[in-house]
Design an enzyme around this catalytic site. Sequence first.
Site, PDB file in Angstrom:
ATOM      1  CG  ASP A 113       2.493  -7.445  -6.191  1.00 21.52           C
ATOM      2  OD1 ASP A 113       1.679  -6.387  -4.946  1.00 21.52           O
ATOM      3  OD2 ASP A 113       2.184  -7.713  -7.379  1.00 21.52           O
TER       4      ASP A 113
ATOM      5  CD  GLU B  77      -3.374  -0.834  -0.620  1.00 24.00           C
ATOM      6  OE1 GLU B  77      -3.198  -0.017  -0.313  1.00 24.00           O
ATOM      7  OE2 GLU B  77      -3.126  -2.391  -0.386  1.00 24.00           O
TER       8      GLU B  77
HETATM    9 ZN   LIG Z   1      -2.827  -2.480  -4.885  1.00 25.83          ZN
END
Ligand SMILES: [Zn+2]
Length: 427
Positions: free
Chosen positions: A362, A281
């Site tokens: 990621d 996030e």
């Molecule tokens: Zn995401």
Amino acid sequence: MISASTAGWVVAALILVKWSGETFLSWLNRGHVLRHRNTVPKAFEGIIDEATYRKSNDYTLAKSKLDQIETAWDVVVLLVVLFSGVLAWAYGVFSGRFGNSAWAMAAFLFVIGLALSLTGLPLDWYHQFRLEERFGFNTTTQKTWWLDRLKGLLLGILLGYPLLVLVLKLVEWTGPRWWLWAWAAMMGFQLIMAVLAPVFILPLFNKFTPLPEGSLRERLLKLAERTRFKARSIQVMDGSKRSRHSNAFFTGFGRFRKIVLFDTLIGQLAEVELEAVLAHEIGHFKKKHIPKMLFAAAAGSLLGFYVLSVLARQAWFYEAFGFKSGNIGIALLLFGLLAGIVTFWLSPLTHWWSRRYEYQADRFAADVMNEPGPLIGALRKLNEKNLSNLIPHPVYSGFYYSHPTLLDRDSALQPPFTTHTQLAPPN
Ligand SMILES: [Zn+2]
């Protein structure tokens, strides 16, 4: 010159083309899932057990069936509303009683919107209390569900109605360039809501409590410090009040920024995996994905308002659906009903874009965690617990998915980390 009847036929055709597209994609995906239904693909061996794998396929198929019924139903409703003359009739009755002022027009639009949302209510109910229930996700009570709808309606009256009045007033006040003003008003409203919603609206639906002191909180705060991410607080949301599905998100801007974790997520993941989710996030934030997305959405809506202003000047746009020309409120209503037949075909583009951002976030998470293991572990668990479709048809996921599939994310996280990849989810 375009005649009203030609326009009517073109719109009807576009509605059916969109429906065919949806049906085709759904058929493709169902076939793909059915073909791989019973044997766990090689790539998932050791990641997911057979029972869960089958259950996720059953869930996908059940959702797809209900989706198809919903899509067909929406098409029928839209065709009836547009071509039966019921809209023009309702408008005649309404304006006969209440006149044509911005206040009256906004009320008319609001009532029509409400009536249309009522047509979807039974299927929404079925989705929550039959389908989700059957797969063990539903935790919503009847009372909560109906209260949610009531709160939504009241918020619509309190916020949506004045905004509609303002847009229609701007048409009166500002002349031919009204669409620029209306767009600016809409953007201003969205900005205000982005600040106020976390404070005043979200708490109407859920309880937010600060993450209690302890090892998890310490770990997450350390991560925030390490990544120089300033957040006012980390909050836990009682997502379990409605569903066993899990998630995490940010709300607010600047100083008011809050990290929100679903209580269901905390229950499902190990601490190091929660850290990886938060790192993902923060990755979105650091890579400025949110302002970029907002900017693109603003540009899209500016284009939308411009197209609306052009359509609103065409007599055929009204006559095709039984109206006499001239009222921008009606143009707004028709535009709202029809925009989807075009935007549907643009959605793969936004989804592709969103997937790129997911990969970037990621990668950011794997970097700040020094290894991809915890994130991979978290993603696997999330897919498993939410019974996500692990084997969507590539065309289907390419069209609809805002997030890459588990397998794609998994393999994107592998290469540069091969020296210290942790394949098993850590505990
Ligand atoms: Zn995401």
